[in-house]
Design an enzyme around this catalytic site. Structure first.
Site, short mmCIF file in Angstrom:
data_model
loop_
_atom_site.label_atom_id
_atom_site.label_comp_id
_atom_site.label_asym_id
_atom_site.label_seq_id
_atom_site.Cartn_x
_atom_site.Cartn_y
_atom_site.Cartn_z
N TYR A 77 0.82 -1.22 0.00
CA TYR A 77 0.00 0.00 0.00
C TYR A 77 0.85 1.27 0.00
O TYR A 77 0.34 2.36 -0.23
CB TYR A 77 -0.95 0.03 1.20
CG TYR A 77 -1.97 -1.11 1.23
CD1 TYR A 77 -2.11 -1.97 0.15
CD2 TYR A 77 -2.78 -1.32 2.33
CE1 TYR A 77 -3.02 -3.01 0.18
CE2 TYR A 77 -3.71 -2.35 2.37
CZ TYR A 77 -3.81 -3.20 1.28
OH TYR A 77 -4.72 -4.23 1.31
N LYS A 89 3.94 -15.37 2.64
CA LYS A 89 3.84 -16.17 1.40
C LYS A 89 5.28 -16.48 0.97
O LYS A 89 5.73 -16.12 -0.13
CB LYS A 89 3.07 -15.33 0.35
CG LYS A 89 2.70 -16.07 -0.91
CD LYS A 89 1.58 -17.09 -0.72
CE LYS A 89 1.35 -17.86 -2.02
NZ LYS A 89 0.50 -19.05 -1.82
N ASP A 131 -2.50 -18.26 2.38
CA ASP A 131 -3.67 -18.94 1.83
C ASP A 131 -4.19 -19.99 2.81
O ASP A 131 -5.40 -20.16 3.02
CB ASP A 131 -3.39 -19.54 0.44
CG ASP A 131 -2.00 -20.15 0.32
OD1 ASP A 131 -1.17 -19.95 1.25
OD2 ASP A 131 -1.72 -20.84 -0.67
N ASP A 137 -4.79 -6.76 6.26
CA ASP A 137 -6.02 -6.06 5.88
C ASP A 137 -7.13 -7.08 5.64
O ASP A 137 -8.25 -6.98 6.16
CB ASP A 137 -5.72 -5.26 4.59
CG ASP A 137 -6.85 -4.33 4.22
OD1 ASP A 137 -7.81 -4.20 4.99
OD2 ASP A 137 -6.77 -3.72 3.14
N ASP A 143 -10.25 -8.55 8.56
CA ASP A 143 -11.68 -8.48 8.24
C ASP A 143 -12.33 -9.86 8.33
O ASP A 143 -13.46 -10.00 8.81
CB ASP A 143 -11.89 -7.91 6.83
CG ASP A 143 -12.08 -6.39 6.88
OD1 ASP A 143 -11.72 -5.79 7.92
OD2 ASP A 143 -12.56 -5.81 5.89
#
Ligand code: NAD
Length: 360
Positions: free
Chosen positions: A146, A195, A227, A251, A255
């Site tokens: 970001y 990852k 994942d 992020d 959620d």
């Protein structure tokens, strides 16, 4: 102990829910012999109305001078509020981004806890929900994809967009330290999510997290691919204590974790920097649809105040007192409108604050 707390009540339901959190904090201070000094600050729409901007430099300085900031939520109805006719840099949310940057808040902590008495709100299978869960997602907030260089160009007539995921070892180390410190106050387990089978940034992440772990021999560290983590959160959320991860993975996962608790009015959040300073706020927004009605659920904000006592002031016993009081009030069947179901006792925002205070 003297606690110097800056308070940003904010917009919408912000003033209602922060008032209840202050009521509970005052009760805790009285019981445990602390002195609290509050400095009221304006941010978001409330600041626009007075100063024409969502956050002034003077407010930032006052926030920096406090030990911690307790915040409600900011913003209004994005379709109807005149604040959203202003240019983006003058809108309420710009204040939030600016204060996070000015205070160097690089670590976001979001607990996801399923209360036994709210298990029905959990959208997972009954046998999974019955196990319960109590985790915090520790998300890096100021680096990664970001904040990396980005551009969109045309290469040989083909539109091409690039975003850059960049982390240096210092950025990883400082958030890893925060995660291990928090794990020491909890069940002493960190699952670092990355990852590393694909990304260089993840391989560096893993290397630095392993180095930091050496200073915390009591904490059990394991690594999980993102994942797999997304699957495990819905398959067996009880396995997680502290989940440490970079900005974009955090992020999405935070959620997902909050969704499985099933109740937006219960989710607290903290943003921390390298010192003990923190900004504590509910995860939800300013709920303009119910603002002023006195029916908002103040628990997320009260839980954020408890986190403040625990992380900024190291007052674990006081934080426990608040959290246990909330569990007791829920067990006794009291619910604000957002959590209400038949057979429960419906209370408004200030009654919920009173009940939590009475059980401290
Ligand atoms: P929201 O979280 O404010 O509300 C979503 C729904 O949840 C609404 O129906 C609301 O009534 C309900 N709700 C939220 N908190 C509640 C509580 N404590 N008790 C009972 N019900 C509650 O999200 P939104 O409607 O998308 O956003 C409203 C405003 O809040 C926007 O201006 C948005 O930008 C802002 N916002 C601010 C923050 C923040 O200050 N950090 C975060 C998210 C959204």
């Amino acid at each position: 102990m003297k606690l110097n707390i800056a308070v940003i009540k904010g917009d919408g339901i912000g003033p209602e829910i922060v008032t209840e959190a202050m009521k509970v904090l005052d009760g805790v201070a009285e019981k445990f012999g602390h002195e609290i000094e509050y400095t009221q600050l304006l941010m978001g729409g409330a600041s626009i109305d007075v100063h024409g901007v969502p956050l002034t430099d003077e407010t930032i300085e006052k926030a920096k001078a406090a030990d911690a900031v307790l915040m409600g939520s900011i913003g209004g109805d994005t379709n109807t509020s005149p604040w959203y006719k202003l240019e983006p840099s003058l809108r309420p949310e710009a204040g939030l981004l600016k204060i996070r940057k000015a205070l160097n808040l690089f670590a976001n902590v979001r607990p996801a806890l399923l209360y036994e008495d709210l298990a029905d709100a959990c959208p997972l299978k009954k046998e999974v929900a019955e196990q319960g869960f109590d985790m915090v997602i520790m998300r890096e907030l100021t680096g990664g994809l970001y904040f990396g260089k980005r551009n969109t160009t045309v290469i040989d007539g083909v539109k091409t967009a690039v975003d850059t995921l960049e982390y240096n070892e210092n950025e990883i180390r400082r958030i890893a330290i925060k995660a291990f410190d928090i794990a020491m106050k909890r069940r002493k387990s960190v699952i670092s999510v990355d990852k590393a089978n694909v990304l260089d940034s993840s391989r560096l992440w893993r290397e630095v997290v392993n180095e930091v772990a050496k200073d915390y021999p009591e904490v059990k560290l394991s690594h999980m691919l993102v994942d797999n983590c997304a699957m495990q959160l819905v398959k067996d959320p009880s396995q997680f204590d502290v989940v440490l991860t970079e900005n974009m993975f955090g992020d999405i996962l935070s959620d997902e974790a909050s969704m499985i608790t099933g109740s937006i009015g219960m989710l607290s959040s903290a943003s921390l920097n390298e010192t003990k300073f923190g900004l504590y706020e509910p995860s939800h927004g300013s709920a303009p649809d119910i603002a002023g009605l006195g029916i908002a659920n103040p628990i997320a904000t009260i839980l954020s105040a408890a986190m403040m006592l625990r992380f900024t002031f190291d007052l674990d016993e006081e934080a426990d007192a608040i959290e246990n009081s909330i569990k007791k009030v829920l067990k006794d069947g009291y619910r604000t409108g957002d959590l209400y179901s038949e057979g429960m006792k419906k209370v408004n925002c200030s009654e919920m604050g009173d009940l939590i205070l009475a059980n401290i």
